[in-house]
Design an enzyme around this catalytic site. Structure first.
Site, short mmCIF file in Angstrom:
data_model
loop_
_atom_site.label_atom_id
_atom_site.label_comp_id
_atom_site.label_asym_id
_atom_site.label_seq_id
_atom_site.Cartn_x
_atom_site.Cartn_y
_atom_site.Cartn_z
N GLY A 1 0.80 -1.22 0.00
CA GLY A 1 0.00 0.00 0.00
C GLY A 1 0.83 1.26 0.00
N HIS A 2 2.10 1.14 0.34
CA HIS A 2 2.96 2.33 0.52
C HIS A 2 4.23 2.15 -0.28
CE1 HIS A 2 5.30 5.46 2.63
NE2 HIS A 2 4.16 5.91 3.06
N PHE A 3 4.25 2.31 -1.62
CA PHE A 3 3.09 2.56 -2.47
C PHE A 3 3.11 1.53 -3.58
CE2 PHE A 3 4.04 6.62 -0.51
CZ PHE A 3 2.79 7.11 -0.16
N LEU B 1 8.12 2.40 -0.49
CA LEU B 1 8.89 3.33 0.34
C LEU B 1 8.69 2.98 1.81
CD1 LEU B 1 8.02 6.81 -1.24
CD2 LEU B 1 10.14 5.51 -1.51
#
Lengths: 157, 93
Positions: free
Chosen positions: A37-39, A44
């Site tokens: 989800g990140h990203f 990251l």
């Protein structure tokens, strides 16, 4: 480092109660559900977790300082700077120094470096309370073993 | 040169976003002004910097916790200012 479990320190390299400093290492994993989800397509290390890594290093220093009699909890952050992106696979060196203690609070200055370059830093305030008992206490000692907390620094003097 | 109280009141107003005209020498930092311990830490550091002293927060906290002192002795502002003046005077000796 298992970031899903908030295990943000791999090992303590140096803990100096004369200088009130700590140095720890951690490797950002190449795979984690957090990166989904990140990203998507651009993994990251979340800045808030870099802050958490500085808080954890500071926390172990404060636990050493109080010989496992007090437990610090994150209370305030100042001068937080996330200076560059941190990506999967990078090796972090996390350092902290106690700048104030007593009065129920402690302050540290902490930073994370990658390849010798500061990637983030912060002034961190902790509320310091009695060390937990029971399961919580046992889990903290288990973490201490896992991250090579130098028990000899608190076992005498 | 501003008085100790003026300097302390200005620090409190700025640090905690409290209207300056509500801060009086009789104000209790905690009970009247609603300052919590975390904000008071910032105030103490700003006082240390402004006056070139180090407030003995740990000692004060211990005395209050042990019942050897009341919070009024340290947190009513005219009392706090008297402590600051004492520390400044001690520094000059």
């Amino acid at each position: 480092m298992r970031i899903e479990y908030f295990q943000l320190i791999d090992r303590i390299i140096d803990l100096n109660l004369n200088d009130l400093t700590i140095r720890a290492e951690a490797n950002v994993p190449t795979e984690s559900t957090i990166f989904e989800g990140h990203f998507p397509g651009r993994p990251l290390m979340p800045g808030v977790l870099l802050i958490e890594s500085m808080a954890q290093a500071s926390g172990w220093l404060l636990i050493a300082r109080t010989r496992f009699e007090k437990m610090p909890f994150l209370a305030a952050l100042k001068e937080v700077k996330l200076r560059t992106f941190v990506t999967p696979g990078q090796d972090l060196v996390i350092t902290a120094k106690i700048m104030h203690e007593g009065s129920g609070f402690a302050l540290t200055e902490a930073e994370v470096r990658v390849d010798g370059k500061t990637v983030c830093n912060a002034d961190i305030t902790f509320r310091v309370v009695d060390f937990p008992k029971g399961e919580f206490r046992a889990s903290m000692h288990e973490v201490a073993r896992r991250i090579a907390f130098p028990m000899e620094t608190v076992s005498h003097g | 040169m501003p008085s100790t109280f003026e300097t302390v009141a200005n620090i409190i107003a700025e640090t905690c976003d409290i209207p300056r005209d509500t801060i009086t020498p009789e104000s209790h930092a905690i009970d009247d002004l609603g300052i919590d311990s975390l904000d008071f830490l910032d105030i103490a550091f700003a006082i240390d910097k402004a006056f070139g002293i180090k407030l003995p927060l740990e000692q004060w906290t211990q005395e209050v916790n042990d019942g050897k002192a009341t919070t009024e002795q340290y947190f009513v502002l005219n009392n706090l200012c008297a402590r600051i003046d004492d520390l400044v005077a001690a520094k000059g000796k």
